[in-house]
Write an enzyme that holds these catalytic residues in place. Structure first.
Site, PDB file in Angstrom:
ATOM      1  N   SER A  59     -13.275  62.835 112.015  1.00  0.00           N
ATOM      2  CA  SER A  59     -13.491  63.294 110.624  1.00  0.00           C
ATOM      3  C   SER A  59     -12.290  62.966 109.744  1.00  0.00           C
ATOM      4  O   SER A  59     -12.453  62.414 108.642  1.00  0.00           O
ATOM      5  CB  SER A  59     -13.794  64.792 110.584  1.00  0.00           C
ATOM      6  OG  SER A  59     -12.823  65.528 111.297  1.00  0.00           O
TER       7      SER A  59
ATOM      8  N   HIS B 190     -17.680  65.558 118.604  1.00  0.00           N
ATOM      9  CA  HIS B 190     -16.671  66.101 117.674  1.00  0.00           C
ATOM     10  C   HIS B 190     -17.118  67.511 117.276  1.00  0.00           C
ATOM     11  O   HIS B 190     -17.336  68.358 118.138  1.00  0.00           O
ATOM     12  CB  HIS B 190     -16.536  65.117 116.507  1.00  0.00           C
ATOM     13  CG  HIS B 190     -15.359  65.310 115.614  1.00  0.00           C
ATOM     14  ND1 HIS B 190     -14.304  66.121 115.912  1.00  0.00           N
ATOM     15  CD2 HIS B 190     -15.060  64.768 114.384  1.00  0.00           C
ATOM     16  CE1 HIS B 190     -13.412  66.086 114.927  1.00  0.00           C
ATOM     17  NE2 HIS B 190     -13.855  65.272 113.985  1.00  0.00           N
TER      18      HIS B 190
ATOM     19  N   HIS C 219     -10.409  66.762 125.637  1.00  0.00           N
ATOM     20  CA  HIS C 219      -9.858  66.350 124.348  1.00  0.00           C
ATOM     21  C   HIS C 219      -9.206  64.977 124.480  1.00  0.00           C
ATOM     22  O   HIS C 219      -8.674  64.642 125.537  1.00  0.00           O
ATOM     23  CB  HIS C 219      -8.821  67.358 123.830  1.00  0.00           C
ATOM     24  CG  HIS C 219      -8.608  67.262 122.360  1.00  0.00           C
ATOM     25  ND1 HIS C 219      -7.692  66.404 121.802  1.00  0.00           N
ATOM     26  CD2 HIS C 219      -9.228  67.870 121.317  1.00  0.00           C
ATOM     27  CE1 HIS C 219      -7.748  66.515 120.486  1.00  0.00           C
ATOM     28  NE2 HIS C 219      -8.679  67.390 120.162  1.00  0.00           N
TER      29      HIS C 219
ATOM     30  N   ARG D 273      -5.910  76.510 119.322  1.00  0.00           N
ATOM     31  CA  ARG D 273      -6.940  77.042 118.409  1.00  0.00           C
ATOM     32  C   ARG D 273      -7.940  77.884 119.206  1.00  0.00           C
ATOM     33  O   ARG D 273      -8.492  78.860 118.713  1.00  0.00           O
ATOM     34  CB  ARG D 273      -7.656  75.890 117.684  1.00  0.00           C
ATOM     35  CG  ARG D 273      -6.723  75.033 116.845  1.00  0.00           C
ATOM     36  CD  ARG D 273      -7.418  73.796 116.310  1.00  0.00           C
ATOM     37  NE  ARG D 273      -7.917  72.933 117.378  1.00  0.00           N
ATOM     38  CZ  ARG D 273      -8.656  71.843 117.196  1.00  0.00           C
ATOM     39  NH1 ARG D 273      -8.992  71.468 115.971  1.00  0.00           N
ATOM     40  NH2 ARG D 273      -9.055  71.124 118.226  1.00  0.00           N
TER      41      ARG D 273
ATOM     42  N   ASP E 101     -13.815  74.298 120.072  1.00  0.00           N
ATOM     43  CA  ASP E 101     -15.241  74.589 119.946  1.00  0.00           C
ATOM     44  C   ASP E 101     -15.782  75.512 121.039  1.00  0.00           C
ATOM     45  O   ASP E 101     -16.883  76.041 120.913  1.00  0.00           O
ATOM     46  CB  ASP E 101     -16.038  73.278 119.941  1.00  0.00           C
ATOM     47  CG  ASP E 101     -15.632  72.397 118.782  1.00  0.00           C
ATOM     48  OD1 ASP E 101     -15.504  72.923 117.671  1.00  0.00           O
ATOM     49  OD2 ASP E 101     -15.421  71.186 118.991  1.00  0.00           O
TER      50      ASP E 101
END
Ligand code: CMX
Length: 435
Positions: free
Chosen positions: A240, A270, A317, A326, A372
């Site tokens: 992105s 993604h 990743h 995160r 995620d």
């Protein structure tokens, strides 16, 4: 000129000479080599992008303007009565590298309010789309529809000095960012809540207003603030961020660029992984029926997914080689606010079981969870169970980092992006393959 814009202008003036000196005196110095593996394999690890907004260390994780996630949350001024900072203050921070005071963050929040009105035609565009259109398609289309608003495109048409490019880009990016909470919440309420959009509350900040327009009580406002900041930026090489930079490098304005970047975010490898994590987990729970989601049962489900040639969503990743900070940040939120929630417990058990399974499987270079893997649980807990919406939340956050980046791209005069391709025969020739 607003304080933020003035600070930004001074930073740009200071920074330009650094970029110019590197280019004039050191343009031929190598920062790395490109291997055949990298040329075929998605340019993994090729150092060919420059950004000062954030940096991703494989072991440590993301730093925004030099600060880790906990440092960022601790440093930024909080919304009164809230545990989390102003998203508007974070925008100030990523744009300038300076932590704003409470007054400065509130000034940005006030500026956002003057820019936040979404044109009626955007809602008309959304309403004209079939209601079963994916929320990310709606979100991207809404942003693209607003391209006619671009100050940059208009000023460029009139003729503009290159040194001024950053100014209308800043205006465009701020105008666009300020509208995203309402567009996102509108899509949610139109599509999933019986077409009952909620009007914005001019008293509220970015995160608070989003929660209000979603129709969800506190502490969902803090969830929104946390979520948007956590997802804002992950340096420049992810799909992105790179897409936004690439499209903007053709001097396409930020509406074109962000819409394109969101289309990349909508891919299952993604941002769409957050939707797929919840789909995978809910399907698995449904299949279990009355059975307990024990470690053994989860291990088997993970192997079934891998053996059927699919990826475990939320794990792995391209850069990180440890648990994503995160993920940790959201896990800590869950431990504090929903420690006994059954879905959180399942996600925690997956966290225990999946890394060894992925290691044994032997393919993924990073067996640890990414952002995620945890984000959907929080949404589900607060009632946002429509998981196809989750990537829109990611997209609102991702807009912050990518729009800050293209403002700087324009300020530093980064050129149109144009890497060079070679043919397979050329690669074969390099390594001496003859037939
Ligand atoms: N499950 C199963 N296999 C995996 C895997 C996972 N979670 N992660 C990587 N692999 C596989 C890859 O598909 C690849 O297989 P092939 O050799 O057959 O092509 C192999 O392991 C090596 O991949 P890698 O170098 O470790 O990872 P990449 O840099 O190619 O891809 C990523 C990174 C994120 C796309 C990948 O780990 C993945 O598909 N994860 C699941 C989807 C996901 O969670 N994406 C979200 C990432 C964060 C975000 O952007 O939002």
């Amino acid at each position: 000129m607003s304080t933020l814009k003035e600070t930004l202008f001074n930073k740009i003036e200071e920074h330009r000479s650094r970029t110019t000196r590197l280019l004039k005196k050191h343009a031929d110095t190598k920062v790395g080599e490109v291997t055949i593996g990298q040329a075929i394999g998605g340019a993994r690890g090729v150092r060919c992008l420059v950004t000062d907004i954030s940096y991703l260390d494989p072991m440590e994780g993301i730093r925004f303007r030099g600060k880790t996630i906990p440092e960022t949350f601790a440093a930024l001024p909080k919304v009164p009565g809230s545990d989390y900072p102003y998203v508007e203050g974070f925008w100030h921070f990523v744009l300038t590298g300076e932590v704003p005071t409470l007054e400065q963050a509130q000034a940005v929040a006030a500026d956002f309010k003057t820019r936040s009105q979404v044109p009626q035609y955007v809602f008309d565009v959304l309403r004209a789309m079939p209601r079963d259109t994916h929320p990310m398609t709606m979100f991207s289309a809404a942003i693209l529809a607003m391209q006619r608003e671009s100050v940059f495109a208009e000023r460029y048409r009139q003729g503009m000095n290159k040194m001024e490019f950053w100014d209308p880009t800043y205006e465009d990016c701020t105008n666009l960012l300020a509208k995203l909470p309402q567009i996102g919440a509108y899509i949610y309420r139109m599509k999933f809540k019986g077409d009952t959009p909620i009007a914005p509350d001019p008293e509220l900040d970015f995160g608070g207003n989003f929660a209000h327009m979603m129709g969800i009580d506190t502490p969902y406002d803090d969830v929104a603030r946390m979520y948007f900041i956590l997802h804002s930026d992950h340096e420049s090489g992810n799909v992105s961020a790179h897409t936004v930079h690439l499209v903007a490098s053709a001097l396409s304005d930020c509406y074109y660029a962000l819409s394109a970047g969101l289309n990349g975010l909508a891919g299952p490898l993604h941002g769409l992984a957050n939707e797929n994590v919840l789909r995978w987990t809910q399907n698995f729970i449904a299949e279990l029926g009355d059975k307990e989601p024990t470690e053994e049962v989860i291990r088997q489900a993970l192997w079934d997914t891998l053996n059927s040639g699919q990826v475990i969503p939320g794990y792995g990743h391209a850069v990180l080689r440890k648990t994503d900070p995160r993920y940790v940040s959201q896990m800590e939120f869950c431990q504090k606010n929903l420690p006994d929630y059954p879905l959180f417990k399942v996600i925690n058990t997956i966290y225990k079981v999946a890394p060894p399974v992925l290691m044994e499987h032997g393919k993924a270079k990073n067996p640890w969870p990414n952002v995620d893997a945890q984000s959907g649980v929080i949404q589900w807990y607060y009632g946002v169970t429509e998981y196809s919406f989750y990537t829109v939340l990611f997209g609102i956050g991702r807009a912050i980092g990518t729009l800050a980046n293209i403002t700087w791209d324009r300020a530093l005069g980064y050129p149109i992006e144009r890497p060079k391709s070679v043919t397979t025969a050329m690669l074969e020739e390099v390594v001496g393959i003859k037939d």
